[in-house]
Design a protein around this motif. Structure first.
Motif, PDB file in Angstrom:
ATOM      1  N   LEU A  70       0.840  -1.194   0.000  1.00 39.82           N
ATOM      2  CA  LEU A  70       0.000   0.000   0.000  1.00 39.82           C
ATOM      3  C   LEU A  70       0.877   1.245   0.000  1.00 39.82           C
ATOM      4  O   LEU A  70       1.996   1.231   0.524  1.00 39.82           O
ATOM      5  CB  LEU A  70      -0.922  -0.015   1.218  1.00 39.82           C
ATOM      6  CG  LEU A  70      -1.816  -1.256   1.344  1.00 39.82           C
ATOM      7  CD1 LEU A  70      -2.652  -1.191   2.608  1.00 39.82           C
ATOM      8  CD2 LEU A  70      -2.702  -1.418   0.114  1.00 39.82           C
ATOM      9  N   SER A  71       0.339   2.326  -0.565  1.00 41.44           N
ATOM     10  CA  SER A  71       1.224   3.468  -0.812  1.00 41.44           C
ATOM     11  C   SER A  71       0.823   4.759  -0.119  1.00 41.44           C
ATOM     12  O   SER A  71       1.652   5.654   0.018  1.00 41.44           O
ATOM     13  CB  SER A  71       1.301   3.738  -2.325  1.00 41.44           C
ATOM     14  OG  SER A  71       0.002   3.996  -2.851  1.00 41.44           O
ATOM     15  N   ASN A  72      -0.426   4.905   0.318  1.00 44.26           N
ATOM     16  CA  ASN A  72      -0.810   6.190   0.899  1.00 44.26           C
ATOM     17  C   ASN A  72      -1.827   6.008   2.014  1.00 44.26           C
ATOM     18  O   ASN A  72      -2.361   4.909   2.233  1.00 44.26           O
ATOM     19  CB  ASN A  72      -1.362   7.140  -0.175  1.00 44.26           C
ATOM     20  CG  ASN A  72      -2.570   6.553  -0.894  1.00 44.26           C
ATOM     21  OD1 ASN A  72      -3.610   6.314  -0.288  1.00 44.26           O
ATOM     22  ND2 ASN A  72      -2.436   6.312  -2.196  1.00 44.26           N
ATOM     23  N   GLU A  73      -2.099   7.102   2.693  1.00 41.40           N
ATOM     24  CA  GLU A  73      -2.965   7.097   3.864  1.00 41.40           C
ATOM     25  C   GLU A  73      -4.358   6.574   3.549  1.00 41.40           C
ATOM     26  O   GLU A  73      -4.940   5.818   4.327  1.00 41.40           O
ATOM     27  CB  GLU A  73      -3.034   8.521   4.420  1.00 41.40           C
ATOM     28  CG  GLU A  73      -3.765   8.656   5.730  1.00 41.40           C
ATOM     29  CD  GLU A  73      -3.650  10.060   6.297  1.00 41.40           C
ATOM     30  OE1 GLU A  73      -4.668  10.558   6.817  1.00 41.40           O
ATOM     31  OE2 GLU A  73      -2.550  10.653   6.206  1.00 41.40           O
ATOM     32  N   ASP A  74      -4.890   6.955   2.406  1.00 43.62           N
ATOM     33  CA  ASP A  74      -6.237   6.516   2.051  1.00 43.62           C
ATOM     34  C   ASP A  74      -6.290   5.001   1.804  1.00 43.62           C
ATOM     35  O   ASP A  74      -7.273   4.350   2.151  1.00 43.62           O
ATOM     36  CB  ASP A  74      -6.728   7.257   0.805  1.00 43.62           C
ATOM     37  CG  ASP A  74      -8.204   7.005   0.542  1.00 43.62           C
ATOM     38  OD1 ASP A  74      -9.033   7.328   1.420  1.00 43.62           O
ATOM     39  OD2 ASP A  74      -8.537   6.470  -0.538  1.00 43.62           O
ATOM     40  N   ASP A  75      -5.232   4.444   1.219  1.00 44.39           N
ATOM     41  CA  ASP A  75      -5.177   2.993   1.017  1.00 44.39           C
ATOM     42  C   ASP A  75      -5.274   2.261   2.348  1.00 44.39           C
ATOM     43  O   ASP A  75      -5.996   1.262   2.473  1.00 44.39           O
ATOM     44  CB  ASP A  75      -3.876   2.590   0.320  1.00 44.39           C
ATOM     45  CG  ASP A  75      -3.856   2.975  -1.158  1.00 44.39           C
ATOM     46  OD1 ASP A  75      -4.941   3.222  -1.722  1.00 44.39           O
ATOM     47  OD2 ASP A  75      -2.758   3.019  -1.734  1.00 44.39           O
ATOM     48  N   TYR A  76      -4.537   2.740   3.347  1.00 37.61           N
ATOM     49  CA  TYR A  76      -4.554   2.099   4.656  1.00 37.61           C
ATOM     50  C   TYR A  76      -5.919   2.266   5.331  1.00 37.61           C
ATOM     51  O   TYR A  76      -6.414   1.350   5.988  1.00 37.61           O
ATOM     52  CB  TYR A  76      -3.458   2.685   5.548  1.00 37.61           C
ATOM     53  CG  TYR A  76      -2.067   2.330   5.079  1.00 37.61           C
ATOM     54  CD1 TYR A  76      -1.632   1.010   5.071  1.00 37.61           C
ATOM     55  CD2 TYR A  76      -1.184   3.318   4.650  1.00 37.61           C
ATOM     56  CE1 TYR A  76      -0.353   0.678   4.641  1.00 37.61           C
ATOM     57  CE2 TYR A  76       0.098   2.994   4.223  1.00 37.61           C
ATOM     58  CZ  TYR A  76       0.503   1.676   4.217  1.00 37.61           C
ATOM     59  OH  TYR A  76       1.762   1.351   3.790  1.00 37.61           O
ATOM     60  N   ARG A  77      -6.520   3.442   5.168  1.00 37.17           N
ATOM     61  CA  ARG A  77      -7.842   3.675   5.747  1.00 37.17           C
ATOM     62  C   ARG A  77      -8.866   2.730   5.128  1.00 37.17           C
ATOM     63  O   ARG A  77      -9.704   2.156   5.832  1.00 37.17           O
ATOM     64  CB  ARG A  77      -8.253   5.138   5.540  1.00 37.17           C
ATOM     65  CG  ARG A  77      -9.566   5.503   6.235  1.00 37.17           C
ATOM     66  CD  ARG A  77      -9.963   6.939   5.968  1.00 37.17           C
ATOM     67  NE  ARG A  77      -8.979   7.877   6.487  1.00 37.17           N
ATOM     68  CZ  ARG A  77      -8.224   8.672   5.744  1.00 37.17           C
ATOM     69  NH1 ARG A  77      -8.342   8.648   4.422  1.00 37.17           N
ATOM     70  NH2 ARG A  77      -7.372   9.492   6.299  1.00 37.17           N
ATOM     71  N   GLN A  78      -8.788   2.542   3.820  1.00 35.86           N
ATOM     72  CA  GLN A  78      -9.720   1.645   3.140  1.00 35.86           C
ATOM     73  C   GLN A  78      -9.491   0.189   3.541  1.00 35.86           C
ATOM     74  O   GLN A  78     -10.441  -0.585   3.664  1.00 35.86           O
ATOM     75  CB  GLN A  78      -9.593   1.801   1.622  1.00 35.86           C
ATOM     76  CG  GLN A  78     -10.114   3.119   1.084  1.00 35.86           C
ATOM     77  CD  GLN A  78     -11.577   3.350   1.445  1.00 35.86           C
ATOM     78  OE1 GLN A  78     -12.417   2.457   1.326  1.00 35.86           O
ATOM     79  NE2 GLN A  78     -11.882   4.560   1.898  1.00 35.86           N
ATOM     80  N   LEU A  79      -8.232  -0.175   3.767  1.00 37.06           N
ATOM     81  CA  LEU A  79      -7.926  -1.522   4.237  1.00 37.06           C
ATOM     82  C   LEU A  79      -8.596  -1.779   5.584  1.00 37.06           C
ATOM     83  O   LEU A  79      -9.227  -2.828   5.796  1.00 37.06           O
ATOM     84  CB  LEU A  79      -6.410  -1.694   4.371  1.00 37.06           C
ATOM     85  CG  LEU A  79      -5.929  -2.975   5.072  1.00 37.06           C
ATOM     86  CD1 LEU A  79      -6.243  -4.197   4.233  1.00 37.06           C
ATOM     87  CD2 LEU A  79      -4.432  -2.893   5.365  1.00 37.06           C
ATOM     88  N   ALA A  80      -8.469  -0.809   6.494  1.00 43.41           N
ATOM     89  CA  ALA A  80      -9.100  -0.950   7.801  1.00 43.41           C
ATOM     90  C   ALA A  80     -10.612  -1.031   7.674  1.00 43.41           C
ATOM     91  O   ALA A  80     -11.258  -1.868   8.319  1.00 43.41           O
ATOM     92  CB  ALA A  80      -8.700   0.219   8.705  1.00 43.41           C
ATOM     93  N   LYS A  81     -11.178  -0.185   6.827  1.00 43.82           N
ATOM     94  CA  LYS A  81     -12.639  -0.154   6.675  1.00 43.82           C
ATOM     95  C   LYS A  81     -13.157  -1.482   6.120  1.00 43.82           C
ATOM     96  O   LYS A  81     -14.185  -2.005   6.583  1.00 43.82           O
ATOM     97  CB  LYS A  81     -13.026   0.986   5.731  1.00 43.82           C
ATOM     98  CG  LYS A  81     -14.526   1.174   5.548  1.00 43.82           C
ATOM     99  CD  LYS A  81     -15.189   1.600   6.837  1.00 43.82           C
ATOM    100  CE  LYS A  81     -16.635   2.053   6.626  1.00 43.82           C
ATOM    101  NZ  LYS A  81     -17.507   0.999   6.089  1.00 43.82           N
ATOM    102  N   LYS A  82     -12.453  -2.061   5.147  1.00 40.16           N
ATOM    103  CA  LYS A  82     -12.886  -3.342   4.586  1.00 40.16           C
ATOM    104  C   LYS A  82     -12.851  -4.441   5.640  1.00 40.16           C
ATOM    105  O   LYS A  82     -13.760  -5.267   5.740  1.00 40.16           O
ATOM    106  CB  LYS A  82     -12.005  -3.714   3.391  1.00 40.16           C
ATOM    107  CG  LYS A  82     -12.256  -2.874   2.150  1.00 40.16           C
ATOM    108  CD  LYS A  82     -11.311  -3.263   1.016  1.00 40.16           C
ATOM    109  CE  LYS A  82     -11.535  -2.396  -0.215  1.00 40.16           C
ATOM    110  NZ  LYS A  82     -10.564  -2.731  -1.304  1.00 40.16           N
TER     111      LYS A  82
END
Length: 257
Positions: A70-82
């Motif tokens: 993963l490359s950015n903050e939004d990617d990590y946020r989406q990972l957590a949300k999923k």
């Protein structure tokens, strides 16, 4: 299915995580589990689900190497949300899901177990949320579910020290229903699942539906904030250092950056 095996006998479906060596919780595994549960939801031959791990562990944590893609903050946020969405589906499932925990349930593995309706453990199992050891935080609602079971003070201690507790301690803390010798665990869990499977599915589903009301609005606000902070923290240099140290099997050196 790549990572799960399921066998249904006498209305009890045993779902086994098979992802050696540690049954790490990857995004693919989570999606596969969600798909499997959807297929069992309307299966009249399946009334109770027992979730267990093959080999030495229930689930020793999330797949940390997956995070490096993963490359950015939004990617990590989406990972957590999923991940949160899948575990919320488990907690809201209309049939009882029982976690049979041996070896270890750490990080994402414990978050998965906490979303189940019941948890039975081996006496020597290790349960904990050690994410801070890697410079990150729990992201699959662990910060919200753990205090619900063990209280704020004990949850704070477990997360800030990264120290796991044993199966026996988990029972004393309210995190697990009961602890058994490892060689007895699955048989005892199957006895409990069998008792439940003989109840009317209508009444069992009604009780599970009513238990959902135990979650307050603050719980849902909390998991939303957790996903946000998971993204924030993961974009830090400390998180990069923690993940690199884990992969390289060395102590991390955090600088607060």
């Amino acid at each position: 299915m790549f990572f799960l095996q399921v066998k249904t006998v006498d209305y009890v479906s045993v779902v086994t995580i098979v992802r050696p060596p540690a049954n790490a919780l990857s995004q693919e595994l989570l999606q596969e589990l969600s798909n499997l549960l959807e297929s069992l939801e309307n299966n009249r031959d399946s009334r109770v689900i027992v979730l267990r791990g093959e080999g030495r562990f229930f689930c020793a944590g999330a797949d940390i190497k997956e995070f490096t893609a993963l490359s950015n903050e939004d990617d990590y946020r989406q990972l957590a949300k999923k991940g949160q969405d899948v575990l919320q589906y488990i907690e809201s499932y209309p049939k009882p899901i029982i976690a049979a925990i041996h070896g270890a349930a750490l990080g994402g593995g414990l978050e998965l177990a906490m979303s189940c309706h019941m948890r039975f453990v081996s006496e020597t199992a290790k349960l904990g949320l050690p994410e801070l050891q890697l410079g990150i935080i729990p992201g699959f609602a662990g910060t919200q579910r753990l205090p619900r079971y063990v209280g704020v003070g004990r949850a704070c201690e477990m997360m800030l020290t990264s120290e796991p507790i044993t199966g026996k301690e988990a029972v004393q803390a309210g995190l697990a229903n009961a602890a058994y010798p490892e060689e007895e665990l699955i048989d005892r869990v199957m006895e409990i699942a069998s008792k439940i499977s003989k109840k009317s599915p209508i009444t069992v589903s009604a009780v599970l539906q009513l238990l959902k009301y135990a979650n307050s609005d603050s719980f849902y606000k909390g998991i939303e904030k957790e996903a946000e902070l998971f993204g924030n923290v993961f974009s830090s240099n400390d998180a990069k250092e923690g993940v690199a140290a884990f992969i390289e099997k060395r102590p991390p050196h955090f600088k607060g950056e």
